[in-house]
Motif scaffolding. Structure first.
Motif, PDB file in Angstrom:
ATOM      1  N   LEU A 106      -4.994   6.594   0.909  1.00 15.80           N
ATOM      2  CA  LEU A 106      -4.273   7.865   1.014  1.00 15.80           C
ATOM      3  C   LEU A 106      -2.780   7.582   1.027  1.00 15.80           C
ATOM      4  CD1 LEU A 106      -4.200  10.934   1.413  1.00 15.80           C
ATOM      5  CD2 LEU A 106      -4.523  10.554   3.877  1.00 15.80           C
ATOM      6  N   ASP A 107      -2.069   8.180   0.075  1.00 15.16           N
ATOM      7  CA  ASP A 107      -0.623   7.967  -0.033  1.00 15.16           C
ATOM      8  C   ASP A 107       0.069   8.114   1.319  1.00 15.16           C
ATOM      9  OD1 ASP A 107      -1.068   7.722  -2.723  1.00 15.16           O
ATOM     10  OD2 ASP A 107      -0.062   9.580  -3.309  1.00 15.16           O
ATOM     11  N   GLU A 108       0.898   7.131   1.654  1.00 16.09           N
ATOM     12  CA  GLU A 108       1.781   7.177   2.821  1.00 16.09           C
ATOM     13  C   GLU A 108       1.052   7.369   4.147  1.00 16.09           C
ATOM     14  OE1 GLU A 108       5.627   9.114   2.145  1.00 16.09           O
ATOM     15  OE2 GLU A 108       4.848   9.675   0.166  1.00 16.09           O
ATOM     16  N   HIS A 109      -0.218   6.981   4.182  1.00 12.45           N
ATOM     17  CA  HIS A 109      -1.021   7.036   5.397  1.00 12.45           C
ATOM     18  C   HIS A 109      -1.797   5.720   5.530  1.00 12.45           C
ATOM     19  CE1 HIS A 109      -0.273  11.329   4.972  1.00 12.45           C
ATOM     20  NE2 HIS A 109      -0.775  11.535   6.176  1.00 12.45           N
ATOM     21  N   THR A 110      -2.296   5.497   6.735  1.00  7.35           N
ATOM     22  CA  THR A 110      -3.244   4.418   6.980  1.00  7.35           C
ATOM     23  C   THR A 110      -4.576   5.027   7.391  1.00  7.35           C
ATOM     24  OG1 THR A 110      -1.583   2.772   7.596  1.00  7.35           O
ATOM     25  CG2 THR A 110      -3.791   2.445   8.455  1.00  7.35           C
ATOM     26  N   LEU A 111      -5.642   4.574   6.736  1.00  9.24           N
ATOM     27  CA  LEU A 111      -6.993   4.954   7.124  1.00  9.24           C
ATOM     28  C   LEU A 111      -7.506   3.872   8.066  1.00  9.24           C
ATOM     29  CD1 LEU A 111      -8.339   5.867   3.553  1.00  9.24           C
ATOM     30  CD2 LEU A 111      -7.445   7.443   5.267  1.00  9.24           C
ATOM     31  N   TRP A 112      -8.021   4.281   9.225  1.00 10.59           N
ATOM     32  CA  TRP A 112      -8.488   3.334  10.222  1.00 10.59           C
ATOM     33  C   TRP A 112     -10.010   3.195  10.098  1.00 10.59           C
ATOM     34  CZ3 TRP A 112      -4.761   0.483  11.796  1.00 10.59           C
ATOM     35  CH2 TRP A 112      -3.475   1.001  11.821  1.00 10.59           C
ATOM     36  N   TYR A 113     -10.396   2.158   9.358  1.00 12.92           N
ATOM     37  CA  TYR A 113     -11.768   1.864   8.944  1.00 12.92           C
ATOM     38  C   TYR A 113     -12.490   1.219  10.128  1.00 12.92           C
ATOM     39  CZ  TYR A 113     -15.045  -0.664   5.684  1.00 12.92           C
ATOM     40  OH  TYR A 113     -16.111  -1.191   5.001  1.00 12.92           O
ATOM     41  N   ALA A 161      -7.214  -1.742   8.846  1.00 11.15           N
ATOM     42  CA  ALA A 161      -6.251  -0.820   8.242  1.00 11.15           C
ATOM     43  C   ALA A 161      -6.445  -0.777   6.739  1.00 11.15           C
ATOM     44  CB  ALA A 161      -4.832  -1.270   8.577  1.00 11.15           C
ATOM     45  N   ILE A 162      -6.507   0.446   6.184  1.00  7.49           N
ATOM     46  CA  ILE A 162      -6.554   0.637   4.740  1.00  7.49           C
ATOM     47  C   ILE A 162      -5.320   1.434   4.338  1.00  7.49           C
ATOM     48  CG2 ILE A 162      -7.834   1.538   2.772  1.00  7.49           C
ATOM     49  CD1 ILE A 162     -10.361   1.474   4.441  1.00  7.49           C
ATOM     50  N   ASN A 163      -4.461   0.816   3.574  1.00  6.52           N
ATOM     51  CA  ASN A 163      -3.272   1.488   3.068  1.00  6.52           C
ATOM     52  C   ASN A 163      -2.872   0.819   1.762  1.00  6.52           C
ATOM     53  OD1 ASN A 163      -1.865  -0.911   3.835  1.00  6.52           O
ATOM     54  ND2 ASN A 163      -1.606  -0.074   5.908  1.00  6.52           N
ATOM     55  N   ALA A 164      -1.727   1.198   1.227  1.00  7.15           N
ATOM     56  CA  ALA A 164      -1.302   0.673  -0.078  1.00  7.15           C
ATOM     57  C   ALA A 164      -1.148  -0.838  -0.064  1.00  7.15           C
ATOM     58  CB  ALA A 164       0.008   1.340  -0.495  1.00  7.15           C
ATOM     59  N   ASP A 165      -0.855  -1.428   1.107  1.00  4.77           N
ATOM     60  CA  ASP A 165      -0.665  -2.868   1.200  1.00  4.77           C
ATOM     61  C   ASP A 165      -1.978  -3.636   1.300  1.00  4.77           C
ATOM     62  OD1 ASP A 165       2.114  -2.607   1.149  1.00  4.77           O
ATOM     63  OD2 ASP A 165       2.197  -2.303   3.322  1.00  4.77           O
ATOM     64  N   THR A 166      -3.013  -3.005   1.854  1.00  2.21           N
ATOM     65  CA  THR A 166      -4.255  -3.739   2.117  1.00  2.21           C
ATOM     66  C   THR A 166      -5.376  -3.422   1.145  1.00  2.21           C
ATOM     67  OG1 THR A 166      -5.149  -2.052   3.613  1.00  2.21           O
ATOM     68  CG2 THR A 166      -3.689  -3.722   4.580  1.00  2.21           C
ATOM     69  N   VAL A 167      -5.278  -2.311   0.411  1.00  2.00           N
ATOM     70  CA  VAL A 167      -6.427  -1.833  -0.354  1.00  2.00           C
ATOM     71  C   VAL A 167      -6.843  -2.802  -1.456  1.00  2.00           C
ATOM     72  CG1 VAL A 167      -5.116  -0.503  -2.064  1.00  2.00           C
ATOM     73  CG2 VAL A 167      -7.433   0.236  -1.415  1.00  2.00           C
ATOM     74  N   ALA A 168      -5.902  -3.608  -1.951  1.00  2.00           N
ATOM     75  CA  ALA A 168      -6.233  -4.538  -3.031  1.00  2.00           C
ATOM     76  C   ALA A 168      -6.642  -5.916  -2.522  1.00  2.00           C
ATOM     77  CB  ALA A 168      -5.039  -4.677  -3.970  1.00  2.00           C
ATOM     78  N   GLN A 169      -6.746  -6.080  -1.207  1.00  2.00           N
ATOM     79  CA  GLN A 169      -7.064  -7.389  -0.645  1.00  2.00           C
ATOM     80  C   GLN A 169      -8.575  -7.619  -0.677  1.00  2.00           C
ATOM     81  OE1 GLN A 169      -5.274  -7.572   3.233  1.00  2.00           O
ATOM     82  NE2 GLN A 169      -3.177  -7.487   2.442  1.00  2.00           N
ATOM     83  N   THR A 170      -9.049  -8.195  -1.773  1.00  2.00           N
ATOM     84  CA  THR A 170     -10.480  -8.432  -1.945  1.00  2.00           C
ATOM     85  C   THR A 170     -10.785  -9.857  -2.366  1.00  2.00           C
ATOM     86  OG1 THR A 170     -10.421  -7.711  -4.267  1.00  2.00           O
ATOM     87  CG2 THR A 170     -10.872  -6.036  -2.607  1.00  2.00           C
ATOM     88  N   ASP A 171      -9.793 -10.707  -2.483  1.00  2.00           N
ATOM     89  CA  ASP A 171     -10.014 -12.043  -3.010  1.00  2.00           C
ATOM     90  C   ASP A 171     -10.606 -12.979  -1.954  1.00  2.00           C
ATOM     91  OD1 ASP A 171      -8.980 -11.290  -5.431  1.00  2.00           O
ATOM     92  OD2 ASP A 171      -6.961 -12.017  -5.006  1.00  2.00           O
ATOM     93  N   GLY A 172     -11.404 -13.925  -2.454  1.00  5.15           N
ATOM     94  CA  GLY A 172     -11.899 -14.999  -1.613  1.00  5.15           C
ATOM     95  C   GLY A 172     -12.633 -14.512  -0.389  1.00  5.15           C
ATOM     96  N   ARG A 173     -12.225 -15.019   0.779  1.00  5.61           N
ATOM     97  CA  ARG A 173     -12.926 -14.730   2.023  1.00  5.61           C
ATOM     98  C   ARG A 173     -12.772 -13.267   2.440  1.00  5.61           C
ATOM     99  NH1 ARG A 173     -10.827 -19.158   6.137  1.00  5.61           N
ATOM    100  NH2 ARG A 173     -12.342 -18.114   7.487  1.00  5.61           N
ATOM    101  N   LEU A 174     -11.852 -12.531   1.838  1.00  2.60           N
ATOM    102  CA  LEU A 174     -11.668 -11.120   2.165  1.00  2.60           C
ATOM    103  C   LEU A 174     -12.685 -10.213   1.481  1.00  2.60           C
ATOM    104  CD1 LEU A 174      -7.775 -10.944   1.924  1.00  2.60           C
ATOM    105  CD2 LEU A 174      -9.140 -10.948   4.022  1.00  2.60           C
ATOM    106  N   TRP A 175     -13.433 -10.751   0.515  1.00  4.96           N
ATOM    107  CA  TRP A 175     -14.364  -9.936  -0.263  1.00  4.96           C
ATOM    108  C   TRP A 175     -15.393  -9.261   0.650  1.00  4.96           C
ATOM    109  CZ3 TRP A 175     -14.855  -7.806  -4.848  1.00  4.96           C
ATOM    110  CH2 TRP A 175     -16.102  -7.335  -5.238  1.00  4.96           C
TER     111      TRP A 175
END
Length: 582
Positions: free
Chosen positions: A310-317, A331-345
């Protein structure tokens, strides 16, 4: 903007104290209106404006809710075609409003509605559903594969619930999923289900949908699904009555120009739409400044991932597949949403079958924000899926402390010692789409068996075998007499490693017992519980990717299945039997 309310929206305060424990806002409904099959309007139909006339309409559809009475829901569920006007937007559009058109469609549904009812139960309750198949007769000629010619036969799966998979007494079935394609609930027939939730069942979001091998794709694609909300007598993670709860199904439509999707070939050969939320394209969600809402997303798509931001918000998963995290938010936001590589998958990406629960706190700054499906592995381009309008009188609300998230004895970590003390068995299982001539398959393919779509059917699925098997053996599809069965001892604790030989992140789903995921590609991760696990993408026969999990096979004997929840893969054979024996 670095210090604006928009960037701080929804962030928990280190000094915040746990809120008091008010009664659930639906307690009055539970006390006064609990009846078997009682249908109530959605709880979400409240005024978000603080009492003033609301300037913007909230257009996200929500299902009616059926609440248990004296520990029981007892309803009929009718599968039939219904004519609907549905929105169709060609492909993903990262624009608002996106270009779409209304299509008059004839689609399979439950009880004739756009949304099937949400079933609300407590742990320990009983759910009785009489499934009535009122779909027309099957077309026995559309496919050369006989098992694909039962597109209007059906059955019913209770996805994620820890319940008995057997015929529990003559003519009464639990979560029974071992029908052959020519059996199941045929057009004109009925089947009685009775699901008894254990008293210690975890709370959270689950769902129900058809699961007959060969016909699952088109029936789920058409909209044959509904949600199940399980609470507990302890009211774990009991949220304030001011926190509005929304159940949000996300999926795409694959339709012909005539507004139909009647069989697997039509699904595979037609263009799909952008995501719809509860059947609506780019609906509007209205929130007051500072308001907190509780959103349960369910990915009911048959193939594509959904990754909300969600633009300019954090979703608390706080929960995946109905399983809460270890007393913390992600935290799900513009900075974290693409973090899926390696051990983060897989990060916060939801693959078909996944359910993600999260809290969202609206910015204190009124305005319009956009909920997007971010680009994800094997997904389409980023797209806007809803408009969030923040307006009205501000409210002061504090996020509940994540330390209030419950810990369940059945979902405590599975340690090395527990594994060793309970058999210590390990398994290595392969999922792969292969060409029919692949040496990884049993060769030659047994005469008379239906392993792949022939070219003469003029379908895009031709010549591919959707296969599984144990490591070190040749692979085969579920419909083969050579398909593997995983036999497990009751109360065993096992460790499985799943290997992916393809670029697509096959979402592995196992029935009845949840999984404690401990490794990705052989590397230790921060463990979590789930029932649907996407395998890391970009695997190959030469270098497969992998996920490792552990499971307790408790409470129930009998046969059930695991499978890829990309439902065309399951329908074509990426599935195996599991049998728990005493």
């Amino acid at each position: 903007m670095n210090t604006s309310d928009r960037q701080r929206a929804g962030q928990p305060s280190a000094a915040a104290t746990d809120p008091a424990d008010p009664k659930r806002r639906n307690v009055l409904r539970w006390s006064l209106g609990l009846s078997a099959g009682l249908i109530l309007p959605p709880l979400a139909g409240c005024d978000s404006s603080g009492g003033d006339a609301q300037a913007t309409a909230d257009t996200l559809p929500e299902a009616s809710r059926i609440y248990a009475r004296k520990g029981l829901i007892d309803i009929d569920l009718v599968a039939a075609y219904a004519s609907k006007s549905v929105p169709f937007a060609a492909g993903a559009q990262d624009a608002y409003p996106g270009q779409s058109r209304s299509i008059s469609a004839d689609l399979r549904s439950y009880n004739g509605g756009l949304l099937a009812p949400t079933l609300c139960l407590n742990a320990g309750d009983t759910l009785r559903i009489l499934l009535k198949n009122r779909l027309p007769g099957n077309d026995a000629k559309y496919s050369s594969l006989s098992y694909l010619n039962y597109q209007n036969s059906t059955n019913l799966h209770f996805h994620g619930l820890h319940v008995d998979p057997k015929e529990i007494r003559p003519g009464v079935y639990g979560d029974y999923m071992v029908d052959s394609a020519d059996a199941g609930v045929k057009p004109g027939a009925d089947r009685q289900h009775e699901i008894n939730l254990p008293a210690d069942h975890t709370n959270g979001i689950y769902w129900y949908h058809p699961h007959l091998h060969g016909s699952t794709t088109t029936q789920v694609l058409n909209g044959m699904f509904g949600a199940i909300l399980v609470s507990t007598p302890r009211n774990d993670f009991d949220l304030s009555g001011d926190i509005r709860e929304r159940v949000i199904f996300v999926h795409r439509l694959n339709l012909t120009d005539q507004g139909r999707s009647d069989n697997l070939y039509e699904y595979a050969d037609n263009n799909n739409s952008g995501f719809v939320l509860n059947g609506a394209y780019q609906p509007t969600i209205v929130m007051r400044p500072g308001e907190i809402q509780n959103w349960h997303f369910l990915n009911s798509d048959v193939f594509y991932p959904f990754s909300p931001v969600l633009d300019e918000h954090t979703l608390w998963y706080y929960a995946r597949d109905g399983n809460v995290f270890a007393r913390k938010y992600q935290a799900i936001n513009a900075d974290t949403v693409a973090q899926t590589d390696g051990r983060l998958w897989p990060g916060s990406v939801m693959y078909p079958g996944n359910r993600d629960s999260m809290l969202v706190q609206a910015s204190k700054t009124p305005g319009t924000y956009y909920l997007r499906a971010a680009k994800a592995p094997s997904g389409m381009s980023q797209e806007i899926v809803a408009r969030v309008v923040v307006e009205g009188a501000p409210v002061e609300m504090d996020l509940p402390s994540p330390h209030r998230l419950p810990l369940y004895n059945s979902h405590l970590p599975i340690t090395d010692a527990e594994l060793a003390q309970n058999g210590g068995k390990t398994r290595a299982v392969i999922l792969a789409i292969l060409d029919k001539d692949s040496p990884l398959l049993v060769q030659p393919i047994p005469a008379g068996e239906e392993w792949f779509v022939p070219e003469t059917d003029n379908a895009s699925l031709a010549n591919s075998v959707f296969s599984t098997g144990n490591q070190g053996t040749r692979l085969a599809p579920f419909q083969s007499a050579l398909a593997a069965t995983q036999t497990v001892a009751l109360n065993a604790v096992e460790e499985w490693t799943l290997y992916n030989l393809n670029g697509y992140p096959h979402p592995f789903h196992i029935h009845v017992n949840d999984c404690y995921v401990i490794k990705v590609n052989g590397e230790d991760i921060e463990p979590y519980w789930a029932d649907t696990i996407p395998l890391p993408p970009n695997g190959s026969p030469e270098k497969p990717t992998s996920v490792t999990f552990r499971t307790r096979y408790t409470d129930f004997t009998g046969k059930f299945v695991w499978h890829c929840h990309a439902l065309d893969h399951e329908d074509m054979g990426m599935m195996e039997l599991v049998e728990v024996v005493a």
